[in-house]
Design a protein around this motif. Structure first.
Motif, PDB file in Angstrom:
ATOM      1  N   SER A  43       0.356  -1.223   0.038  1.00 50.67           N
ATOM      2  CA  SER A  43       0.113   0.392   0.053  1.00 50.67           C
ATOM      3  C   SER A  43       0.968   1.153   0.033  1.00 50.67           C
ATOM      4  O   SER A  43       0.225   2.311  -1.091  1.00 50.67           O
ATOM      5  N   HIS A  55       0.525   4.397  -2.529  1.00 45.11           N
ATOM      6  CA  HIS A  55       0.270   5.525  -2.357  1.00 45.11           C
ATOM      7  C   HIS A  55       2.068   6.222  -2.349  1.00 45.11           C
ATOM      8  O   HIS A  55       1.214   7.647  -3.315  1.00 45.11           O
ATOM      9  N   SER A 103       1.170   9.392  -5.335  1.00 52.97           N
ATOM     10  CA  SER A 103       0.842  10.600  -5.071  1.00 52.97           C
ATOM     11  C   SER A 103       2.142  11.593  -5.748  1.00 52.97           C
ATOM     12  O   SER A 103       2.107  13.001  -5.488  1.00 52.97           O
TER      13      SER A 103
END
Length: 303
Positions: free
Chosen positions: A204, A208, A212
């Protein structure tokens, strides 16, 4: 135009391939089929061979630029060729060519299998990952691949297996890029016995980190250029002030310079011209050749 096969396989004519690429560009396929299993794919390859027509196979279309003129012959899209088996005790994983590589990464994490945490943000299929030796965040396909099952379109009745060692892996490269063989499935040897929560958390976090810092809200192909080590392609492009550079409606992303995004109605010609312009400016400004990792189809000999 060749007649369609008599068996109940869904072949379609004149299908816009823009709907099958993450850049949302590309002309029409003369014939298009989405086989649902390996037997259908092999049968379709045999039909194309019997008709002496060109045959190409695409997956998620996430590392692919298809010409505006489209593609002659038969285009196979393997995105329906999904499924996987994972052994939590041994770490052995087998996946169909059309299985999304992020899906496989998440399945592995839930079983405490380590090795594919890097793959969760790559918007492609297992087959594409094998062909391109896809990688991110320090990991790559070649590190974990055990073997691959292939079909040669000139002998579709005889699928065969090759060990990973025979694929001549290098940075974003495999032998399969120069062969006409089509990936049917792949086997990976992952590390078993890890804490599923820890592997899931790492997976995860990797996702991210990618979402991002990269323009996931606009159509793109992911990274356009291979990194000319020890340099990073995105840093070279950004240092020359090329973020936001635009040809037609293709643009060097203001978020990440190694991404070219479709801002609305870009054409494949727009994107191709922008790739060449970025290459020209980096060569002129820094004396460094940038090589695309994007696969081009329909642009002439070999494409």
């Amino acid at each position: 135009m060749a007649p369609a096969p008599s068996w109940p396989l869904a072949l379609r004519q004149g299908v816009a391939l823009a709907n099958f690429t993450s850049w949302k560009v590309g002309g029409a396929a003369e014939w298009l089929a989405e086989p649902g299993n390996q037997a259908e794919l092999v049968a379709l390859a045999a039909w194309a061979q019997a008709q002496a027509m060109p045959l190409r196979c695409i997956g998620a279309g996430s590392n692919l630029l298809i010409a505006d003129a489209g593609l002659a012959g038969l285009t196979l899209c393997n995105r329906r060729l999904q499924g996987s088996s994972l052994d939590a005790s041994t770490g052995l994983v087998e996946a169909e060519a059309g299985e999304p590589i992020p899906t496989l990464a998440r399945k592995a994490a839930r079983l405490g299998l380590s090795g594919l945490e890097w793959a969760v943000g790559i918007p492609g299929t297992v087959g594409g990952a094998v062909v391109m030796n896809a990688g991110a965040q320090g990991g790559c396909t070649a590190e974990w691949l055990k073997s691959v099952r292939l079909v040669d379109p000139t002998r579709p009745e005889a699928p065969f297996d090759l060990p990973a060692e025979a694929l001549e892996f290098a940075y974003r490269h495999s032998r399969l890029q120069a062969e006409a063989w089509i990936v049917l499935s792949a086997r990976f040897q992952l590390e078993a016995g890890h804490d599923p929560a820890a592997i899931t958390a790492r997976t995860s976090a990797n996702l991210h980190s990618r979402t991002s810092t990269q323009p996931y809200q606009q159509p793109s192909c992911g990274s356009v250029f291979r990194n000319p080590e020890p340099h990073k392609a995105g840093q070279l492009i950004e240092a020359l002030g090329l973020k936001g550079l635009q040809i037609g409606q293709a643009q060097v992303s203001p978020i990440h310079a190694n991404f070219i995004v479709n801002t609305g109605q870009a054409t494949a010609a727009d994107i191709s011209a922008l790739i060449e312009e970025v290459q020209r400016r980096v060569m002129t400004g820094r004396g460094i050749a940038l090589h695309p990792e994007v696969k081009r189809l329909g642009f002439g000999p070999g494409g």
